[in-house]
Design a protein around this motif. Sequence first.
Motif, PDB file in Angstrom:
ATOM      1  N   ASP A 144     -41.678  -4.497   9.360  1.00  0.00           N
ATOM      2  CA  ASP A 144     -41.314  -4.971  10.686  1.00  0.00           C
ATOM      3  C   ASP A 144     -42.304  -4.402  11.696  1.00  0.00           C
ATOM      4  N   HIS A 145     -43.225  -5.241  12.165  1.00  0.00           N
ATOM      5  CA  HIS A 145     -44.291  -4.795  13.051  1.00  0.00           C
ATOM      6  C   HIS A 145     -44.051  -5.178  14.509  1.00  0.00           C
ATOM      7  N   ALA A 146     -42.878  -5.644  14.831  1.00  0.00           N
ATOM      8  CA  ALA A 146     -42.632  -6.231  16.151  1.00  0.00           C
ATOM      9  C   ALA A 146     -42.870  -5.248  17.293  1.00  0.00           C
ATOM     10  N   LEU A 173     -53.372  -1.676  15.276  1.00  0.00           N
ATOM     11  CA  LEU A 173     -52.952  -0.310  14.988  1.00  0.00           C
ATOM     12  C   LEU A 173     -54.002   0.366  14.110  1.00  0.00           C
ATOM     13  N   TYR A 174     -54.542   1.469  14.619  1.00  0.00           N
ATOM     14  CA  TYR A 174     -55.529   2.267  13.886  1.00  0.00           C
ATOM     15  C   TYR A 174     -54.839   3.535  13.374  1.00  0.00           C
ATOM     16  N   CYS A 202     -48.254  -0.755   7.912  1.00  0.00           N
ATOM     17  CA  CYS A 202     -48.151  -1.025   9.347  1.00  0.00           C
ATOM     18  C   CYS A 202     -49.528  -1.163   9.995  1.00  0.00           C
ATOM     19  N   ALA A 203     -50.545  -0.573   9.364  1.00  0.00           N
ATOM     20  CA  ALA A 203     -51.848  -0.435  10.008  1.00  0.00           C
ATOM     21  C   ALA A 203     -52.709  -1.683   9.882  1.00  0.00           C
ATOM     22  N   ASP A 204     -53.567  -1.876  10.877  1.00  0.00           N
ATOM     23  CA  ASP A 204     -54.608  -2.900  10.807  1.00  0.00           C
ATOM     24  C   ASP A 204     -55.905  -2.324  10.245  1.00  0.00           C
ATOM     25  N   CYS A 209     -53.219  -1.078  -0.281  1.00  0.00           N
ATOM     26  CA  CYS A 209     -52.230  -1.779   0.543  1.00  0.00           C
ATOM     27  C   CYS A 209     -52.860  -2.922   1.324  1.00  0.00           C
ATOM     28  N   GLY A 210     -54.146  -3.156   1.112  1.00  0.00           N
ATOM     29  CA  GLY A 210     -54.838  -4.240   1.802  1.00  0.00           C
ATOM     30  C   GLY A 210     -55.393  -3.859   3.153  1.00  0.00           C
ATOM     31  N   VAL A 211     -55.419  -2.563   3.463  1.00  0.00           N
ATOM     32  CA  VAL A 211     -55.860  -2.106   4.785  1.00  0.00           C
ATOM     33  C   VAL A 211     -57.336  -1.713   4.727  1.00  0.00           C
ATOM     34  N   PRO A 212     -58.198  -2.366   5.514  1.00  0.00           N
ATOM     35  CA  PRO A 212     -59.621  -2.023   5.511  1.00  0.00           C
ATOM     36  C   PRO A 212     -59.875  -0.660   6.132  1.00  0.00           C
ATOM     37  N   VAL A 213     -60.974  -0.032   5.737  1.00  0.00           N
ATOM     38  CA  VAL A 213     -61.330   1.309   6.181  1.00  0.00           C
ATOM     39  C   VAL A 213     -62.491   1.246   7.162  1.00  0.00           C
TER      40      VAL A 213
END
Length: 352
Positions: free
Chosen positions: A173-175, A181-182, A242-244, A265-269
Motif C-alpha cells: 500500500d503506497h498511497a 521514494l529513495y 515500497c521504494a522506487d 524485489c525489483g528495486v533499481p540501485v
Amino acid sequence: MRIAIVTDAAQTQINGVVNTLRATTAGLRSNGHEVLLLSPDDCQTFACPTYPEIRLAYKPYARVAASLKAFAPDCIHISTEGPMGLAARRFCLRQGIGFTTAYHTRFPEYLSARSMLPKAVTYRWLRWFHGPSKAVMVPTQHVMKELEQRGFRHLVLWGRGVDTERFKPVDEDHACIVRPLYLYVGRIAVEKNIESFLRVDLPGTKWVIGDGPLREELQQRYPEVQFLGAKAHHELTSYYNCADVMVFPSHTDTFGLVMVEAMACGVPVAAYPVPGPVDVVAHGRSGILDHDLTSACLMALSLDRREVRRHALEYSWEAATLQFQHHLHLIQGAKVRLKKILTSQSRPVSGV
C-alpha cells in the motif's frame, strides 16, 4: 564434514557478515555437513571502540580452544579478524592446524575514516593476520585485485547470493508515500558515506533504515528525512518494495548484500562506480552507477523493475556455498575420519 566457523559478529547483529554466515551455515547443513558456529554470543563482551553498539568477546581463547577440541572439526574457517578470530588463529597455529579466513570488511578504510589509524598500518596488520591462511576468501574480483596489490597471498573468490523467495516483488500500500521514494539500508556511520545521500536535492521522500553512531546527529541535521531505525532481516522485504530506488552511497563496502536484496524485489540501485557496486550492479540494467549521485538516483527511476529482478536471480546462495566448501582446507589427519564417513553414507560429501 565437520566444519567449524569462528566469527566476531554476534548473531544478534544486523549486518552483511551475519546474514552471509547464516545463509552459508544453512547451505552447508543442507548439503549434509555438520557445522559449529562460534560467536561472541555466549562470551563476556566489551564495547567496540567508537562503535558501542557492537560487542566484542573478552579473552575468548579458553572457550574457543575448548569448543574446537570438543567438536574435532575436519575444517576450520575464521571469518573475522577480531578477538574470536585471533583466538581461533592462535589455537590453529599452536596445534599445527591449517585453516581458512575471509575478508569481509574494509577495516583500513573504516579506521581511516574515523581518523584512528593510517590505512597502511591496518593493512600491515591484516597481512599478518591472514598470512598463515590456506585460502583467504574475498567476495569480488575487485577486492581480490586490491589485496593482491597490497601483498596478500592465497586469495580465492567466494561470492554471495540472495534468497529470491524471501526478497521478491510484493504489492504494498503506497498511497501515503510522496513519490519517488529513495531508500537507504545500512549502518549510519561515517564509513558508509550516508551523508552524500542525505544532502542531495531530490524530489519525493527519503527513508533511512538502520542504526549507528551518527544517527542522532544526522536525524537532527536532516529533519525532512525519515529515520526508521534498524529492522530485522525478514522485515526488509516490505520496505524494499515500497521504494522506487535503493541508494547505496558507500565507497568502502566489499560487496553490499542490501543491493542484491533490493534488486531481487525489483528495486533499481543508485550508487557510485566503485568496488562493491561495480561488482554487484549491472549499469543500465539493474541500477545506475555515476559519480554524480543525484544523476544516478534520477536515472534509476526509468529502469525496468522486471529486468532488475532478472539480474538478481543470477545470484545464488547455493552456488556461493559450494564455492565456500571448495575452498575449505581439510585438516591433516581428518582424511581418515572423512573416508569412514564417506563409506557409511549413500551419497558423497561435496566440497572436499
